[in-house]
Design a protein around this motif. Structure first.
Motif, PDB file in Angstrom:
ATOM      1  N   LEU A  73      51.631  76.143 -54.034  1.00  0.00           N
ATOM      2  CA  LEU A  73      50.375  76.877 -53.979  1.00  0.00           C
ATOM      3  C   LEU A  73      49.660  76.535 -52.676  1.00  0.00           C
ATOM      4  N   ALA A  74      49.316  77.558 -51.903  1.00  0.00           N
ATOM      5  CA  ALA A  74      48.558  77.358 -50.667  1.00  0.00           C
ATOM      6  C   ALA A  74      47.085  77.179 -51.022  1.00  0.00           C
ATOM      7  N   VAL A  75      46.516  76.063 -50.571  1.00  0.00           N
ATOM      8  CA  VAL A  75      45.097  75.780 -50.779  1.00  0.00           C
ATOM      9  C   VAL A  75      44.558  75.299 -49.446  1.00  0.00           C
ATOM     10  N   GLY A  76      43.774  76.149 -48.796  1.00  0.00           N
ATOM     11  CA  GLY A  76      43.307  75.821 -47.447  1.00  0.00           C
ATOM     12  C   GLY A  76      44.513  75.677 -46.525  1.00  0.00           C
ATOM     13  N   PRO A  77      44.523  74.628 -45.704  1.00  0.00           N
ATOM     14  CA  PRO A  77      45.646  74.444 -44.782  1.00  0.00           C
ATOM     15  C   PRO A  77      46.862  73.773 -45.431  1.00  0.00           C
ATOM     16  N   ASP A  78      46.727  73.347 -46.675  1.00  0.00           N
ATOM     17  CA  ASP A  78      47.789  72.584 -47.333  1.00  0.00           C
ATOM     18  C   ASP A  78      48.578  73.422 -48.329  1.00  0.00           C
ATOM     19  N   VAL A  79      49.777  72.958 -48.608  1.00  0.00           N
ATOM     20  CA  VAL A  79      50.593  73.516 -49.672  1.00  0.00           C
ATOM     21  C   VAL A  79      50.757  72.422 -50.717  1.00  0.00           C
ATOM     22  N   VAL A  80      50.393  72.735 -51.952  1.00  0.00           N
ATOM     23  CA  VAL A  80      50.465  71.782 -53.055  1.00  0.00           C
ATOM     24  C   VAL A  80      51.682  72.121 -53.904  1.00  0.00           C
ATOM     25  N   ARG A  81      52.520  71.133 -54.154  1.00  0.00           N
ATOM     26  CA  ARG A  81      53.667  71.331 -55.048  1.00  0.00           C
ATOM     27  C   ARG A  81      53.183  71.224 -56.493  1.00  0.00           C
ATOM     28  N   ILE A  82      53.695  72.125 -57.330  1.00  0.00           N
ATOM     29  CA  ILE A  82      53.330  72.131 -58.745  1.00  0.00           C
ATOM     30  C   ILE A  82      54.585  71.809 -59.548  1.00  0.00           C
ATOM     31  N   GLY A  83      54.505  70.776 -60.374  1.00  0.00           N
ATOM     32  CA  GLY A  83      55.617  70.388 -61.238  1.00  0.00           C
ATOM     33  C   GLY A  83      55.288  70.714 -62.680  1.00  0.00           C
ATOM     34  N   TRP A  84      56.278  71.230 -63.383  1.00  0.00           N
ATOM     35  CA  TRP A  84      56.108  71.640 -64.782  1.00  0.00           C
ATOM     36  C   TRP A  84      56.971  70.753 -65.654  1.00  0.00           C
ATOM     37  N   PHE A  85      56.358  70.107 -66.649  1.00  0.00           N
ATOM     38  CA  PHE A  85      57.068  69.124 -67.449  1.00  0.00           C
ATOM     39  C   PHE A  85      56.872  69.375 -68.937  1.00  0.00           C
ATOM     40  N   ASP A  86      57.964  69.344 -69.654  1.00  0.00           N
ATOM     41  CA  ASP A  86      57.954  69.505 -71.101  1.00  0.00           C
ATOM     42  C   ASP A  86      57.344  68.273 -71.770  1.00  0.00           C
ATOM     43  N   THR A  87      57.545  67.113 -71.179  1.00  0.00           N
ATOM     44  CA  THR A  87      57.108  65.862 -71.799  1.00  0.00           C
ATOM     45  C   THR A  87      55.678  65.468 -71.458  1.00  0.00           C
ATOM     46  N   LEU A  88      55.054  66.117 -70.498  1.00  0.00           N
ATOM     47  CA  LEU A  88      53.670  65.809 -70.155  1.00  0.00           C
ATOM     48  C   LEU A  88      52.747  66.418 -71.195  1.00  0.00           C
ATOM     49  N   ASP A  89      51.823  65.628 -71.694  1.00  0.00           N
ATOM     50  CA  ASP A  89      50.910  66.128 -72.717  1.00  0.00           C
ATOM     51  C   ASP A  89      50.094  67.301 -72.169  1.00  0.00           C
ATOM     52  N   PRO A  90      49.906  68.356 -72.965  1.00  0.00           N
ATOM     53  CA  PRO A  90      49.139  69.515 -72.511  1.00  0.00           C
ATOM     54  C   PRO A  90      47.690  69.188 -72.159  1.00  0.00           C
ATOM     55  N   ALA A  91      47.170  68.102 -72.689  1.00  0.00           N
ATOM     56  CA  ALA A  91      45.788  67.714 -72.432  1.00  0.00           C
ATOM     57  C   ALA A  91      45.630  66.928 -71.137  1.00  0.00           C
ATOM     58  N   LEU A  92      46.720  66.769 -70.376  1.00  0.00           N
ATOM     59  CA  LEU A  92      46.681  65.935 -69.179  1.00  0.00           C
ATOM     60  C   LEU A  92      47.168  66.691 -67.954  1.00  0.00           C
ATOM     61  N   LEU A  93      46.470  66.519 -66.843  1.00  0.00           N
ATOM     62  CA  LEU A  93      46.904  66.988 -65.528  1.00  0.00           C
ATOM     63  C   LEU A  93      47.003  65.739 -64.657  1.00  0.00           C
ATOM     64  N   VAL A  94      48.112  65.613 -63.937  1.00  0.00           N
ATOM     65  CA  VAL A  94      48.299  64.482 -63.033  1.00  0.00           C
ATOM     66  C   VAL A  94      48.390  65.029 -61.612  1.00  0.00           C
ATOM     67  N   ALA A  95      47.515  64.540 -60.740  1.00  0.00           N
ATOM     68  CA  ALA A  95      47.529  64.923 -59.321  1.00  0.00           C
ATOM     69  C   ALA A  95      47.915  63.697 -58.511  1.00  0.00           C
ATOM     70  N   THR A  96      48.700  63.922 -57.462  1.00  0.00           N
ATOM     71  CA  THR A  96      49.078  62.848 -56.548  1.00  0.00           C
ATOM     72  C   THR A  96      48.497  63.165 -55.185  1.00  0.00           C
ATOM     73  N   THR A  97      47.850  62.167 -54.589  1.00  0.00           N
ATOM     74  CA  THR A  97      47.213  62.354 -53.290  1.00  0.00           C
ATOM     75  C   THR A  97      48.211  62.103 -52.163  1.00  0.00           C
ATOM     76  N   GLY A  98      47.781  62.375 -50.947  1.00  0.00           N
ATOM     77  CA  GLY A  98      48.595  62.106 -49.768  1.00  0.00           C
ATOM     78  C   GLY A  98      48.854  60.625 -49.566  1.00  0.00           C
ATOM     79  N   ARG A  99      48.027  59.765 -50.170  1.00  0.00           N
ATOM     80  CA  ARG A  99      48.212  58.312 -50.095  1.00  0.00           C
ATOM     81  C   ARG A  99      48.975  57.779 -51.305  1.00  0.00           C
TER      82      ARG A  99
END
Length: 187
Positions: A73-99
């Motif tokens: 997904l293009a957001v501003g000048p960056d492209v964010v990778r989106i991962g889809w997981f069967d085992t990740l709880d639907p109530a949770l979103l996990v974001a990873t930063t550049g660091r």
């Protein structure tokens, strides 16, 4: 290489509550999307998280909860990778930063009442909160169920105990067992 999705409209302001600091908390905050459309909802969230945490490079979501499966997904000048997981709880979103820092957010279902959503996001953003995302939503669903249940509804408790999807929870094509263990379910 997967196609990069460019959102057709400017991002909306996310309904987001972030903890001032994580400390011992389990979550970094709560997010209440307006829909289950990742192209409409994620850009505003990514921009808000970028302001606080720096560049967001990857987001992980539950595969069964969202309306579509974009990979980049293009957001501003960056492209964010989106991962889809069967085992990740639907109530949770996990974001990873550049660091490589991880940002864990409660995802409040779009159809949640404003009062319940605000309470859930405030709990998730509390730096002393030790409850996990599905537990916060289970407590919300239990309170909602308790306020709408009458003695004439013999299945209300069974629904809330895992017999079938309780009102107000996640029920978009996956089983109740993805959000909490099923115990005491009638055969």
């Amino acid at each position: 290489m997967p196609t990069i999705v460019i959102p057709p409209s400017p991002p909306s302001q996310p309904r987001l509550s972030l903890a001032p600091a994580r400390g011992q908390a389990v979550l970094d905050g709560g997010w209440w999307p307006r829909s289950w459309d990742p192209v409409a909802e994620l850009p505003g969230l990514v921009l808000a998280l970028t302001e606080r945490h720096g560049r967001i490079r990857h987001i992980m979501l539950n595969i069964h909860t969202w309306d579509s499966r974009i990979r980049r997904l293009a957001v501003g000048p960056d492209v964010v990778r989106i991962g889809w997981f069967d085992t990740l709880d639907p109530a949770l979103l996990v974001a990873t930063t550049g660091r490589d820092d991880q940002v864990d957010l409660l995802v409040v279902p779009p159809d949640t009442t404003p009062e319940a959503a605000e309470r859930a996001m405030a709990t998730a953003a509390d730096p002393t909160n030790l409850r996990h995302a599905p537990d916060i939503l289970t407590a919300r669903a239990t309170r909602q169920q308790a306020t709408t249940t009458t003695d004439s509804d013999p299945y209300a408790v069974w629904d809330n105990e895992g017999g079938s999807a309780a009102s107000g929870g996640f029920h978009r094509g996956h089983t109740e067992s993805t959000t909490r263990p099923r115990t005491g379910v009638p055969a």
